[in-house]
Design an enzyme around this catalytic site. Structure first.
Site, PDB file in Angstrom:
ATOM      1  CE  LYS A  28      18.594  46.778  84.100  1.00 55.72           C
ATOM      2  NZ  LYS A  28      19.661  46.210  83.234  1.00 55.72           N
TER       3      LYS A  28
ATOM      4  CE  LYS B 292      17.968  50.797  82.500  1.00 56.67           C
ATOM      5  NZ  LYS B 292      18.976  50.044  81.739  1.00 56.67           N
TER       6      LYS B 292
END
Length: 344
Positions: free
Chosen positions: A213, A267
């Site tokens: 992320k 992400k």
């Protein structure tokens, strides 16, 4: 009709001789032949639908920076889950909009067994029992400072936060979720949560780690949707990945898998398709990507202005995830894409 090449560009060229029978366009000429040789396929089974839940009854509150996306009350979340079941979308992901009155320094609302996420889990289980429920494990929807963990001074402290995340995860599992998805990026949290789940008799609950992320500018509309934009003090670069670092992302994925993550996620999505490809090729594990709020908003804004064909851009973007190697995609486009796929 005969065409003289000299009238359109000069001397005749022996194209057939150059090609020696190799013509790549043959398989592209007809719809049926394009379908026969297609390398990647997008299906409804590839989709996870993220949903925002808020207080009230019968509430469908538009998210201004995400046209077509709503904050839904728990009863409306149940209706949306029924829609997901009808569309054959395998799973939904829940994110709460927590008002300022329920936020504090410790994020204690995360452990409330009657919070928005827990009530939504029970409602979905009642109304759409065949739909998988994924819940976010991080404190940012609940903290007054908007960070994913607990702050001591100006620092997000790792180990104390992990203890809090374990408590949050157990609360969500007891409410009926099927997939725990830690998005906090604290060190060691996957192993700690897995151990706690197993010891509590929840050894069959899946963990999808937000393993890579990044500290991205593409999360802005999401933070509006969960009410974290105004709360956030500082930024999250001390724990989320530097967008410049692909090798570090691979090390993070390796650690989460070593700590028994069942699935991993990258992400944001489209700006990081190179990372998706590397993860899938190196580890060969279920790999997911999150087409985040900023990506969704860009497509919708451009379509609203007539700058591109929104439906085609949506489907092309989702196919890009599959081509990069993603096994599944979290996308706010999930219901629209599912209807498009069903229509053929």
């Amino acid at each position: 009709m005969d065409i003289d090449p000299r009238t359109i560009g000069g001397s005749p060229v022996d194209v057939a001789g150059v090609l020696k029978g190799r013509r790549m366009r043959r398989t592209r000429r007809m719809d049926w032949s394009r379908r026969l040789v297609r390398e990647n396929t997008l299906t409804v089974d590839d989709l996870i639908w993220p949903m925002f839940v808020t207080e009230g009854h019968g509430v469908r509150e538009p998210v201004p920076s995400m046209p077509g996306v709503f904050r839904l009350s728990v009863d409306e979340i149940g209706a949306a889950a029924e829609e997901a079941a009808e569309l054959k979308i395998p799973a939904v992901a829940l994110f709460p909009y927590t008002g300022p009155d329920k936020r504090d320094e410790q994020g204690s609302e995360a452990y409330n067994a009657d919070n928005l996420v827990c009530r939504s889990c029970r409602e979905i289980a009642r109304r759409a029992p065949g739909v998988g429920i994924m819940t976010d494990v991080a404190l940012d929807p609940y903290t007054s400072h908007g960070h994913d963990g607990i702050m001591v001074g100006d620092e997000i402290v790792n180990d104390i936060t992990v203890e809090a995340l374990i408590r949050q995860a157990l609360t969500q599992v007891e409410a009926g979720c099927h997939i725990i998805a830690p998005s906090d990026m604290m060190d060691g949290r996957i192993g700690a949560i897995r151990t706690a789940l197993d010891e509590a008799g929840h050894e069959n609950v899946l963990i999808m780690a937000y393993a890579a992320k990044f500290a991205s500018a593409f999360y802005g509309p999401f933070r509006d949707a969960v009410g974290a934009s105004g709360a956030l003090k500082g930024d999250k670069r001390t724990y989320q990945l530097d967008p410049a670092n692909g090798d570090e992302a691979m090390r993070e994925v390796a650690l989460d898998l070593d700590e028994a993550a069942d699935m991993v996620m990258v992400k944001p999505g489209m700006p990081y398709l190179d990372v998706v490809r590397r993860v899938r090729e190196k580890f060969a594990v279920p790999t997911f990507a999150y087409m985040v709020s900023g990506e969704y908003a860009m497509i919708e804004a451009a379509a609203a202005n007539g700058w591109l064909d929104g439906e085609r851009a949506m489907m092309e973007s989702l196919m890009a995830f599959k081509r990069a190697g993603a096994d599944g995609i979290l996308t706010y486009h999930a219901p629209r894409a599912a209807r498009r796929l069903a229509a053929g």
